[in-house]
Design a protein around this motif. Sequence first.
Motif, short mmCIF file in Angstrom:
data_model
loop_
_atom_site.label_atom_id
_atom_site.label_comp_id
_atom_site.label_asym_id
_atom_site.label_seq_id
_atom_site.Cartn_x
_atom_site.Cartn_y
_atom_site.Cartn_z
N LEU A 1 0.84 -1.19 0.00
CA LEU A 1 0.00 0.00 0.00
C LEU A 1 0.88 1.24 0.00
N THR A 2 0.54 2.22 -0.81
CA THR A 2 1.29 3.47 -0.84
C THR A 2 0.34 4.64 -0.86
N ALA A 3 0.69 5.68 -0.12
CA ALA A 3 -0.14 6.88 -0.06
C ALA A 3 0.16 7.80 -1.24
N ARG A 4 1.22 7.49 -1.98
CA ARG A 4 1.62 8.32 -3.11
C ARG A 4 1.30 7.61 -4.42
N THR A 5 1.00 8.41 -5.42
CA THR A 5 0.68 7.84 -6.74
C THR A 5 1.90 7.84 -7.66
N ASP A 6 3.06 8.17 -7.10
CA ASP A 6 4.30 8.20 -7.88
C ASP A 6 4.60 6.81 -8.45
N ASP A 7 4.78 6.74 -9.76
CA ASP A 7 5.08 5.47 -10.41
C ASP A 7 6.34 4.84 -9.84
N LEU A 8 7.30 5.67 -9.41
CA LEU A 8 8.57 5.15 -8.91
C LEU A 8 8.35 4.25 -7.70
N ASP A 9 7.47 4.66 -6.78
CA ASP A 9 7.17 3.84 -5.61
C ASP A 9 6.61 2.50 -6.02
N ASP B 1 3.88 -8.49 -4.87
CA ASP B 1 3.08 -9.14 -5.91
C ASP B 1 2.02 -8.21 -6.48
N ASP B 2 1.65 -7.20 -5.71
CA ASP B 2 0.62 -6.28 -6.16
C ASP B 2 0.76 -5.01 -5.32
N TYR B 3 0.12 -3.94 -5.76
CA TYR B 3 0.13 -2.71 -4.97
C TYR B 3 -1.19 -1.98 -5.15
N MET B 4 -1.52 -1.16 -4.15
CA MET B 4 -2.71 -0.32 -4.22
C MET B 4 -2.36 1.04 -3.67
#
Length: 244
Positions: A83-91, A101-104
């Motif tokens: 899970l990431t609070a940022r929408t940065d593609d790098l993260d 395996d996946d991210y949201m």
Amino acid sequence: MDTNEAWRILIVEDDERLADLTKEYLESNGLVVSVEPNGGKAVDRIQNEQPDLVVLDLMLPGEDGLSICRKVRPSYHGPILMLTARTDDLDQVLGLEMGADDYMCKPVRPRVLLARIRALLRRVKEQGEPQPAGATEESADEPVRLIFNNLVIDRSMREAWLEDESIDLTSAEFDLLWLLASSAGRVLSREEIFTALRGIEYDGQDRSIDVRVSRIRPKIGDDPVHPRRIKTVRSKGYLFVKEA
């Protein structure tokens, strides 16, 4: 497993309210959930408890999610949903490269999170099911081993070799490679790939398929700049070439 009741989920999240709400929702849908708020303790818990799936926040006190993911990957083989609070593609790219395996992206909708978790667990369950007795390359409805010159991919062993050397693939990378190779000669759209691997519809924004293709290419001896084995077909998807 016939139900979700035995699936054990570890949520690594320092936002107490979010963690509690997520835990309550997942438990109401038949999952067994525990929470770890401290990144510094997460590595030991994941390695010792070996949960069926880890929901891992990127930003944590003690140790960040990327570092945790990198440390546990050699000893933990279950799915990791980051899970990431940022929408940065790098993260997102870094998370996948560390072995997620996946991210949201936050804010996370509980129903969507549950769908992602179920899709990952369903894949684990399918991978763990034994092959029918007596199934062979010749007799099985679908092949268990694909051979493309110096590249060999074995579904039953979940391994691949290039020039007789084992290829280091994550579980998600193997699934994608097998899907592309088993459809060699046919263009697969991102929508087809996404649905086949995750069991949910493609939202048009997710880059995980592209990232994994870029990581798989050099591992199977393909040129990342001018690929000959896995080709990108503009506006359509990906093509695995039978004779590259």
